[in-house]
Design a protein around this motif. Structure first.
Motif, PDB file in Angstrom:
ATOM      1  N   THR A   1       8.041  16.862  -9.386  1.00 56.18           N
ATOM      2  CA  THR A   1       8.720  15.655  -9.870  1.00 56.18           C
ATOM      3  C   THR A   1       7.789  14.776 -10.685  1.00 56.18           C
ATOM      4  N   LEU A   2       6.535  14.661 -10.254  1.00 58.50           N
ATOM      5  CA  LEU A   2       5.594  13.750 -10.898  1.00 58.50           C
ATOM      6  C   LEU A   2       4.741  14.471 -11.933  1.00 58.50           C
ATOM      7  N   THR A   3       4.469  13.782 -13.027  1.00 57.60           N
ATOM      8  CA  THR A   3       3.548  14.297 -14.030  1.00 57.60           C
ATOM      9  C   THR A   3       2.158  13.752 -13.725  1.00 57.60           C
ATOM     10  N   THR A   4       1.138  14.382 -14.287  1.00 59.86           N
ATOM     11  CA  THR A   4      -0.235  13.940 -14.071  1.00 59.86           C
ATOM     12  C   THR A   4      -0.403  12.530 -14.617  1.00 59.86           C
ATOM     13  N   GLY A   5      -1.057  11.658 -13.852  1.00 57.74           N
ATOM     14  CA  GLY A   5      -1.320  10.284 -14.288  1.00 57.74           C
ATOM     15  C   GLY A   5      -0.961   9.273 -13.226  1.00 57.74           C
ATOM     16  N   ASN A   6      -0.990   7.997 -13.613  1.00 62.35           N
ATOM     17  CA  ASN A   6      -0.679   6.897 -12.703  1.00 62.35           C
ATOM     18  C   ASN A   6       0.811   6.553 -12.788  1.00 62.35           C
ATOM     19  N   HIS A   7       1.384   6.224 -11.648  1.00 64.33           N
ATOM     20  CA  HIS A   7       2.800   5.885 -11.568  1.00 64.33           C
ATOM     21  C   HIS A   7       2.968   4.609 -10.754  1.00 64.33           C
ATOM     22  N   ALA A   8       3.670   3.625 -11.302  1.00 69.40           N
ATOM     23  CA  ALA A   8       3.964   2.395 -10.571  1.00 69.40           C
ATOM     24  C   ALA A   8       5.074   2.667  -9.558  1.00 69.40           C
TER      25      ALA A   8
ATOM     26  N   ILE B   1       9.674   5.602  -8.629  1.00 66.47           N
ATOM     27  CA  ILE B   1       8.364   6.008  -9.116  1.00 66.47           C
ATOM     28  C   ILE B   1       8.612   6.529 -10.521  1.00 66.47           C
ATOM     29  N   GLY B   2       8.170   5.768 -11.521  1.00 66.17           N
ATOM     30  CA  GLY B   2       8.496   6.123 -12.894  1.00 66.17           C
ATOM     31  C   GLY B   2       9.994   6.077 -13.076  1.00 66.17           C
ATOM     32  N   THR B   3      10.593   7.174 -13.535  1.00 65.02           N
ATOM     33  CA  THR B   3      12.043   7.220 -13.755  1.00 65.02           C
ATOM     34  C   THR B   3      12.787   7.898 -12.609  1.00 65.02           C
ATOM     35  N   SER B   4      12.087   8.248 -11.543  1.00 61.11           N
ATOM     36  CA  SER B   4      12.717   8.922 -10.399  1.00 61.11           C
ATOM     37  C   SER B   4      12.976   7.931  -9.271  1.00 61.11           C
ATOM     38  N   ASP B   5      14.171   8.023  -8.674  1.00 67.83           N
ATOM     39  CA  ASP B   5      14.557   7.167  -7.557  1.00 67.83           C
ATOM     40  C   ASP B   5      14.658   7.990  -6.277  1.00 67.83           C
ATOM     41  N   PHE B   6      14.254   7.352  -5.158  1.00 67.30           N
ATOM     42  CA  PHE B   6      14.245   8.021  -3.861  1.00 67.30           C
ATOM     43  C   PHE B   6      14.851   7.098  -2.814  1.00 67.30           C
ATOM     44  N   THR B   7      15.548   7.689  -1.841  1.00 62.32           N
ATOM     45  CA  THR B   7      16.082   6.935  -0.710  1.00 62.32           C
ATOM     46  C   THR B   7      15.151   7.177   0.473  1.00 62.32           C
ATOM     47  N   PRO B   8      14.572   6.107   1.028  1.00 62.40           N
ATOM     48  CA  PRO B   8      13.584   6.261   2.104  1.00 62.40           C
ATOM     49  C   PRO B   8      14.199   6.272   3.491  1.00 62.40           C
TER      50      PRO B   8
ATOM     51  N   LYS C   1       0.841  -1.199   0.000  1.00 63.90           N
ATOM     52  CA  LYS C   1       0.000   0.000   0.000  1.00 63.90           C
ATOM     53  C   LYS C   1       0.874   1.246   0.000  1.00 63.90           C
ATOM     54  N   VAL C   2       0.401   2.295  -0.659  1.00 68.19           N
ATOM     55  CA  VAL C   2       1.040   3.603  -0.583  1.00 68.19           C
ATOM     56  C   VAL C   2      -0.001   4.601  -0.075  1.00 68.19           C
ATOM     57  N   THR C   3       0.432   5.470   0.858  1.00 71.06           N
ATOM     58  CA  THR C   3      -0.468   6.457   1.439  1.00 71.06           C
ATOM     59  C   THR C   3       0.184   7.830   1.368  1.00 71.06           C
ATOM     60  N   PRO C   4      -0.474   8.834   0.881  1.00 68.27           N
ATOM     61  CA  PRO C   4      -1.749   8.774   0.166  1.00 68.27           C
ATOM     62  C   PRO C   4      -1.536   8.189  -1.226  1.00 68.27           C
ATOM     63  N   ASP C   5      -2.592   7.694  -1.844  1.00 64.94           N
ATOM     64  CA  ASP C   5      -2.442   7.119  -3.189  1.00 64.94           C
ATOM     65  C   ASP C   5      -2.876   8.082  -4.290  1.00 64.94           C
TER      66      ASP C   5
ATOM     67  N   VAL D   1       1.770  -1.450  -7.512  1.00 65.65           N
ATOM     68  CA  VAL D   1       0.987  -0.555  -6.670  1.00 65.65           C
ATOM     69  C   VAL D   1       1.154   0.817  -7.289  1.00 65.65           C
ATOM     70  N   GLU D   2       0.028   1.477  -7.570  1.00 63.24           N
ATOM     71  CA  GLU D   2       0.102   2.740  -8.291  1.00 63.24           C
ATOM     72  C   GLU D   2      -0.208   3.948  -7.406  1.00 63.24           C
ATOM     73  N   LEU D   3       0.428   5.037  -7.776  1.00 59.22           N
ATOM     74  CA  LEU D   3       0.215   6.350  -7.185  1.00 59.22           C
ATOM     75  C   LEU D   3      -0.357   7.219  -8.292  1.00 59.22           C
ATOM     76  N   THR D   4      -1.376   8.008  -8.006  1.00 59.22           N
ATOM     77  CA  THR D   4      -1.984   8.876  -9.007  1.00 59.22           C
ATOM     78  C   THR D   4      -1.660  10.330  -8.698  1.00 59.22           C
TER      79      THR D   4
END
Length: 168
Positions: A116-123, A80-87, A42-46, A140-143
């Motif tokens: 960073t994110l464009t409009t739409g769904n991102h895996a 997320i898409g072509t962007s990488d993040f360190t959590p 799960k991702v919050t918020p989605d 799991v997608e983020l919108t």
């Protein structure tokens, strides 16, 4: 070499025994772990609007590894898409008996910089650090919505759209 599927996920000990005629056995054993790949639940918020501000996301799942040895700490990579993040990690349990400090965690938190994110769904994909460098396989997608879109309406449309298209 351990082939995929040869050993179930668990902690193991190993020792070395020479064949006859030497028949020597090591006096110490080494411990190693076979771990499952990370699993994103799960991702919050989605639904987010990233156009106006940074967005903090919490990713829940299992098998997120943090590995600390004498020189550094290695964390999973969230893509997320072509962007990488360190959590940052939370909900962690230490796997005892290993040379490095290895934690298996249930929650990751990342901050996505504004724009960073464009409009739409991102895996969303999680890759654990080496040597346990498996990656999550579920989708799991983020919108990301535009500033003037109603996120609740957009989410409702996403849910019912497939059923409407199938019925037509």
């Amino acid at each position: 070499t351990i082939t995929k599927g040869d050993l179930p996920d668990a902690m193991y000990t190993a020792s070395v025994t020479n064949p006859a005629p030497a028949d020597c056995v090591t006096s110490n054993t080494l411990t190693f772990a076979v771990v499952p790949p990370p699993k994103v639940l799960k991702v919050t918020p989605d639904i987010v609007c990233n156009a106006q501000s940074d967005v903090t996301l919490t990713i829940q799942g299992t098998g997120f590894l943090g590995i600390t040895d004498s020189s550094a700490t290695s964390l999973p990579t969230v893509s997320i898409g072509t962007s990488d993040f360190t959590p940052t990690l939370s909900g962690c349990t230490t796997l005892d008996g290993l040379v490095a400090k290895v934690e298996t965690c249930t929650e990751l938190t990342i901050t996505v910089p504004q724009g960073t994110l464009t409009t739409g769904n991102h895996a969303i994909r999680v890759v654990n650090p080496k040597p346990g460098d498996c990656n999550s396989e579920e989708v799991v997608e983020l919108t990301e919505v535009e500033e003037d879109e109603d996120p609740v309406l957009q989410r409702a449309l996403e849910i019912i759209r497939p059923a409407v298209e199938e019925a037509v």
